[in-house]
Design a protein around this motif. Structure first.
Motif, PDB file in Angstrom:
ATOM      1  N   LYS A  53       0.081  27.134 -16.073  1.00  0.00           N
ATOM      2  CA  LYS A  53       0.432  27.647 -14.803  1.00  0.00           C
ATOM      3  C   LYS A  53       0.856  28.917 -14.830  1.00  0.00           C
ATOM      4  CE  LYS A  53       1.772  23.319 -12.681  1.00  0.00           C
ATOM      5  NZ  LYS A  53       2.990  22.363 -11.922  1.00  0.00           N
ATOM      6  N   SER A  54       1.589  29.466 -15.995  1.00  0.00           N
ATOM      7  CA  SER A  54       2.092  30.742 -16.224  1.00  0.00           C
ATOM      8  C   SER A  54       0.862  31.555 -16.322  1.00  0.00           C
ATOM      9  CB  SER A  54       3.008  30.916 -17.241  1.00  0.00           C
ATOM     10  OG  SER A  54       3.289  32.115 -17.635  1.00  0.00           O
ATOM     11  N   GLN A  55      -0.086  31.274 -17.016  1.00  0.00           N
ATOM     12  CA  GLN A  55      -1.171  31.912 -17.326  1.00  0.00           C
ATOM     13  C   GLN A  55      -2.038  32.148 -15.854  1.00  0.00           C
ATOM     14  OE1 GLN A  55      -3.734  30.811 -20.673  1.00  0.00           O
ATOM     15  NE2 GLN A  55      -1.886  29.812 -21.403  1.00  0.00           N
ATOM     16  N   ILE A  56      -2.165  31.128 -15.024  1.00  0.00           N
ATOM     17  CA  ILE A  56      -2.818  31.061 -13.790  1.00  0.00           C
ATOM     18  C   ILE A  56      -1.970  32.057 -13.092  1.00  0.00           C
ATOM     19  CG2 ILE A  56      -3.137  29.666 -11.749  1.00  0.00           C
ATOM     20  CD1 ILE A  56      -3.553  27.258 -13.660  1.00  0.00           C
ATOM     21  N   ASN A  57      -0.706  31.998 -12.962  1.00  0.00           N
ATOM     22  CA  ASN A  57      -0.032  32.830 -12.045  1.00  0.00           C
ATOM     23  C   ASN A  57      -0.012  34.498 -12.729  1.00  0.00           C
ATOM     24  OD1 ASN A  57       1.104  30.943 -10.420  1.00  0.00           O
ATOM     25  ND2 ASN A  57       2.694  30.572 -11.969  1.00  0.00           N
ATOM     26  N   LEU A  90      -2.971  35.832 -13.724  1.00  0.00           N
ATOM     27  CA  LEU A  90      -4.243  36.486 -13.228  1.00  0.00           C
ATOM     28  C   LEU A  90      -4.257  36.750 -11.853  1.00  0.00           C
ATOM     29  CD1 LEU A  90      -6.372  33.488 -14.955  1.00  0.00           C
ATOM     30  CD2 LEU A  90      -5.842  35.853 -15.819  1.00  0.00           C
ATOM     31  N   GLY A  91      -4.932  37.784 -11.685  1.00  0.00           N
ATOM     32  CA  GLY A  91      -5.198  38.347 -10.367  1.00  0.00           C
ATOM     33  C   GLY A  91      -6.349  37.633  -9.607  1.00  0.00           C
ATOM     34  N   ASN A  92      -7.010  38.506  -8.604  1.00  0.00           N
ATOM     35  CA  ASN A  92      -7.917  37.778  -7.653  1.00  0.00           C
ATOM     36  C   ASN A  92      -9.312  38.297  -8.051  1.00  0.00           C
ATOM     37  OD1 ASN A  92      -6.181  35.937  -6.571  1.00  0.00           O
ATOM     38  ND2 ASN A  92      -5.276  37.709  -5.416  1.00  0.00           N
ATOM     39  N   SER A  93      -9.378  39.015  -9.113  1.00  0.00           N
ATOM     40  CA  SER A  93     -10.962  39.482  -9.346  1.00  0.00           C
ATOM     41  C   SER A  93     -11.594  38.307  -9.922  1.00  0.00           C
ATOM     42  CB  SER A  93     -10.810  40.503 -10.704  1.00  0.00           C
ATOM     43  OG  SER A  93     -10.499  39.552 -11.908  1.00  0.00           O
ATOM     44  N   LYS A  94     -13.134  38.775  -9.977  1.00  0.00           N
ATOM     45  CA  LYS A  94     -14.026  37.674 -10.266  1.00  0.00           C
ATOM     46  C   LYS A  94     -13.786  37.104 -11.355  1.00  0.00           C
ATOM     47  CE  LYS A  94     -19.165  36.813 -10.397  1.00  0.00           C
ATOM     48  NZ  LYS A  94     -20.542  37.243 -10.208  1.00  0.00           N
ATOM     49  N   LYS A  95     -13.519  37.806 -12.419  1.00  0.00           N
ATOM     50  CA  LYS A  95     -13.459  37.557 -13.842  1.00  0.00           C
ATOM     51  C   LYS A  95     -12.008  36.639 -14.008  1.00  0.00           C
ATOM     52  CE  LYS A  95     -12.444  39.142 -18.487  1.00  0.00           C
ATOM     53  NZ  LYS A  95     -12.421  40.652 -19.432  1.00  0.00           N
ATOM     54  N   ASP A  96     -10.978  37.199 -13.191  1.00  0.00           N
ATOM     55  CA  ASP A  96      -9.604  36.149 -13.367  1.00  0.00           C
ATOM     56  C   ASP A  96     -10.048  34.974 -12.568  1.00  0.00           C
ATOM     57  OD1 ASP A  96      -8.811  38.341 -14.586  1.00  0.00           O
ATOM     58  OD2 ASP A  96      -7.336  39.094 -13.127  1.00  0.00           O
ATOM     59  N   LEU A  97     -10.870  35.003 -11.435  1.00  0.00           N
ATOM     60  CA  LEU A  97     -10.904  33.744 -10.748  1.00  0.00           C
ATOM     61  C   LEU A  97     -11.666  32.699 -11.793  1.00  0.00           C
ATOM     62  CD1 LEU A  97     -11.796  34.781  -7.132  1.00  0.00           C
ATOM     63  CD2 LEU A  97      -9.621  33.835  -8.008  1.00  0.00           C
ATOM     64  N   ARG A 124       6.294  38.385 -11.913  1.00  0.00           N
ATOM     65  CA  ARG A 124       5.984  37.254 -12.231  1.00  0.00           C
ATOM     66  C   ARG A 124       6.675  37.108 -13.895  1.00  0.00           C
ATOM     67  NH1 ARG A 124       0.982  38.100  -9.580  1.00  0.00           N
ATOM     68  NH2 ARG A 124       0.218  39.231 -11.857  1.00  0.00           N
ATOM     69  N   GLU A 125       6.520  38.127 -14.521  1.00  0.00           N
ATOM     70  CA  GLU A 125       7.111  38.062 -15.871  1.00  0.00           C
ATOM     71  C   GLU A 125       8.619  37.922 -15.825  1.00  0.00           C
ATOM     72  OE1 GLU A 125       7.173  38.344 -20.069  1.00  0.00           O
ATOM     73  OE2 GLU A 125       5.634  38.070 -18.772  1.00  0.00           O
ATOM     74  N   ARG A 126       9.386  38.475 -14.830  1.00  0.00           N
ATOM     75  CA  ARG A 126      10.732  38.391 -14.689  1.00  0.00           C
ATOM     76  C   ARG A 126      11.100  36.783 -14.358  1.00  0.00           C
ATOM     77  NH1 ARG A 126      14.599  37.464 -11.425  1.00  0.00           N
ATOM     78  NH2 ARG A 126      12.980  37.486  -9.472  1.00  0.00           N
ATOM     79  N   LYS A 127      10.260  36.419 -13.333  1.00  0.00           N
ATOM     80  CA  LYS A 127      10.608  34.848 -13.178  1.00  0.00           C
ATOM     81  C   LYS A 127      10.242  33.842 -14.327  1.00  0.00           C
ATOM     82  CE  LYS A 127       9.582  35.237  -8.400  1.00  0.00           C
ATOM     83  NZ  LYS A 127       8.589  34.672  -7.194  1.00  0.00           N
ATOM     84  N   ARG A 128       9.127  34.315 -15.157  1.00  0.00           N
ATOM     85  CA  ARG A 128       8.787  33.492 -16.388  1.00  0.00           C
ATOM     86  C   ARG A 128       9.924  33.657 -17.395  1.00  0.00           C
ATOM     87  NH1 ARG A 128       7.262  33.732 -21.317  1.00  0.00           N
ATOM     88  NH2 ARG A 128       7.412  36.244 -21.449  1.00  0.00           N
TER      89      ARG A 128
END
Length: 661
Positions: free
Chosen positions: A243-247, A249-256, A340-344
């Protein structure tokens, strides 16, 4: 009497005894009728039994005990005592009576209201009688009614019929409760819920059933629960990592595309959740991006055709505007990633704190349980030592028959308690948690520790003594343990001693060879998993000093002896596995080894001092101290520092002098 009180206090100080349940009672004559003068001679005249005044019987209230006396026809024992016991309870009672230390007829059964008496002649007036081994007897009807056996256990001093029946009832209820708990345990399965319930039931069973041992079952269930917890934690960690890896990632085609693959893995691991909707949503977003790319490509193609008509200035302005938009988008994505990194990291910190707290709670609970076990062990040890000490020191110092007369063969046996403080190297290894909250081991500084044991000294001497000289050969064995079973001792020694000079002051010398075997294990500390401490040391010892012998007064036939001086223990390289020094810690005071070659083979020397006070046929008090004794064990260094080795004890001395009378 004062001497016996002093002896008892000293034994209590040395061994830390506790009292135990009283199952007997005594009754003592407190007033005795006087004699009558007949023809100038004082005699006790009582043709019939006279009831005597005695101490009250504060135990076994259902018994009535009386003591009577009349004149005996046997002149050496002019008093004929009669002890009468009456049963005032509603059931038959079995009871044994005795003069203090001597039986007078054994065990007798009395029906309700029935009396029993026994007689015996004695020369003393103020006698003490003992009532013991008291039991209730039950016929078939009483057995059926109360659910008891043919006879009761030995009754405690304060017990009555009602209290005994209540105790039997409580015992049966306890057994039934234990049976029900075991039945509940057997009906449970092996999943986490049932294992947790089993653990709770076993702990209840352990609290109730003190005769059983349930530590293995408890430890086994705790290990299974820990294994289940570890597997669940690992699975949770894998899920959180995905889930952390998913969070991140952005919304680019590669990240999706990467998100889609990670969600598929997550779907395989996390059986409790279904991520099909997320996967379908990502696929829709990918399709939207691809359509948008096609449109942008078409638009770009059209714009390229239009751009040919634009001037260089317009083209530059458009590029600057597009660059600014891209930079703003990158800055926005950077801030989102930082959040996201701070929350992790915050979640990770909470997980580590929870792991450390769980470890600390488990260690503290185990430490409390170990302390309770140690307290129970200490109480049991003290009770046993107290009971054994009562046997060892009972009637110590009674008049002896075979006394010293000036030239005699001599046999001496010592039996009594002592305390040893022995320096030993401890091989320590402890568990702790690291910065991630994981359990690791660490080796602390292996500082020397001290093994403390309560010893039972058994010593035998055989020899010959005259007014001005004498000598003995001897052997001794000193098994010992600490009341909480952390330290143990099985030391022994043998040798010979000689003394000579004036009849009151003599030079004293002694040679001894032996082995000191000590071990120590700090099982009370739940974080300690090291091998503990173990020392097996052989030695040769030489003593030199003075011996003073004297009679306290002209009326006594027993001598007192004071012996004190200096002693040295000699070791070689094979005496122990590890020494704390590789040189002699100090120059020898005696240096009595016969040749330079022998001194060359014994480079390790420990100097000490000894003191002994002995009274013939009575006792021996001894103190032996080495201020700088070599530290031995499985772990050691090369320093020249030693530690204190102390032995102190008080033993009963049983001996005889034979030969010249």
């Amino acid at each position: 009497m004062k001497f016996k009180i002093t002896t008892t206090i000293l034994c209590l100080f040395l061994c830390s005894f506790l009292s135990f349940a009283q199952k007997s009672a005594t009754i003592k004559v407190t007033h005795f009728p006087g004699n009558t003068t007949v023809k100038g001679e004082s005699k006790f005249i009582a043709p019939d039994y006279i009831k005597l005044s005695t101490t009250n019987l504060n135990c076994f209230k259902f018994l009535e005990v009386n003591v009577y006396v009349k004149a005996s026809e046997y002149e050496p024992a002019p008093y004929k005592f009669k002890l009468e016991v009456k049963n005032n309870s509603s059931l038959p009672v079995s009871v044994s009576t005795s003069l203090w230390g001597l039986g007078t007829g054994g065990r007798n059964t009395l029906d309700p209201g029935e009396s029993y008496s026994s007689t015996k002649n004695y020369s003393e007036e103020y006698k003490t009688f003992k009532i013991y081994d008291v039991r209730f007897m039950f016929d078939e009807a009483a057995k059926q009614r109360y659910g008891v056996s043919y006879e009761s256990e030995h009754l405690d001093c304060s017990e009555s019929l009602n209290s005994y029946l209540q105790k039997v009832k409580a015992k049966k209820e306890k057994e039934e409760k234990i049976k029900n708990l075991k039945k509940q345990i057997n009906n449970l399965g092996s999943d986490e819920s049932d294992l947790t319930q089993k653990l709770t039931l076993y702990k209840q069973l352990k609290e109730i059933d003190k005769t059983g041992s349930y530590n293995n079952q408890i430890n086994s269930i705790e290990e299974k629960l820990q294994k289940i917890s570890d597997e669940r934690n690992k699975k949770t960690k894998d899920i959180n990592d995905l889930k952390s890896q998913i969070n991140n990632l952005g919304n680019s085609k590669k990240d999706l595309q990467e998100k889609k693959n990670l969600y598929k893995k997550l779907n395989n691991i996390d059986e409790e959740n279904n991520y099909t909707n997320e996967i379908q949503e990502i696929e829709k977003n990918i399709d939207t991006i691809e359509e948008k790319e096609e449109e942008e490509e078409q638009t770009s193609k059209e714009e390229n055709e239009d751009d040919e008509a634009l001037t260089e200035k317009e083209k530059a302005e458009e590029e600057a505007k597009q660059k600014k938009l891209e930079e703003e988008q990158k800055l926005k994505e950077k801030k989102e990633a930082e959040e996201r990194e701070r929350k992790r990291k915050e979640e990770e910190r909470k997980k580590i704190q929870a792991k450390k707290k769980a470890y600390n709670d488990r260690i503290e609970n185990q430490r409390r349980e170990n302390n309770a076990i140690a307290s129970s062990a200490a109480a049991s040890s003290a009770g046993i030592l107290y009971m054994l000490g009562g046997i060892i020191y009972d009637r110590m110092g009674l008049p002896a028959k075979d006394l010293y007369t000036g030239s005699n063969f001599h046999v001496n046996f010592d039996l009594g308690y002592g305390i040893s403080l022995f320096p030993i190297a401890h091989n320590s290894l402890k568990t702790t948690t690291d910065s991630n909250g994981d359990i690791v081991t660490r080796a602390p500084n292996n500082d020397p520790t001290t093994a403390l044991t309560i010893d039972l000294r058994l010593a035998l001497k055989i020899g010959y003594e005259m007014e001005y000289a004498g000598g003995n050969i001897f052997g001794r064995f000193e098994p010992g343990f600490s009341p909480i079973f952390t330290d143990f001792n099985t030391s022994y020694g043998y040798g010979a001693e000689i003394f000579g000079g004036h009849k009151n002051i003599k030079l004293y010398g002694r040679y001894e060879s032996g082995s000191r075997n000590f071990s120590s294990n700090n099982w009370i500390d739940p974080e300690e998993i090291g091998e503990g401490a173990k020392s097996n040391t052989t030695y040769q010892q030489i003593r030199a000093g003075l011996k003073f012998s004297y009679y306290r007064n002209t009326r006594t036939a027993k001598r007192d002896h004071l012996i004190f001086g200096v002693m040295e223990d000699y070791f070689d390289e094979n005496s122990a596995s590890v020494f704390s020094f590789r040189e002699a810690p100090s120059k020898p005071l005696l240096n009595l080894l016969s040749t330079p070659s022998e001194r060359e083979l014994n480079p390790y020397i420990a100097t000490g001092y000894f003191f002994e006070w002995k009274r013939d046929h009575t006792h021996r008090l001894y103190v032996e101290i080495h201020p700088n004794y070599p530290i031995t064990g499985e772990v050691g260094g090369r320093s020249n520092e030693g530690k204190l080795f102390l032995q102190i004890g008080f033993s009963r001395s049983i001996e005889g002098f034979f030969g010249k009378k």
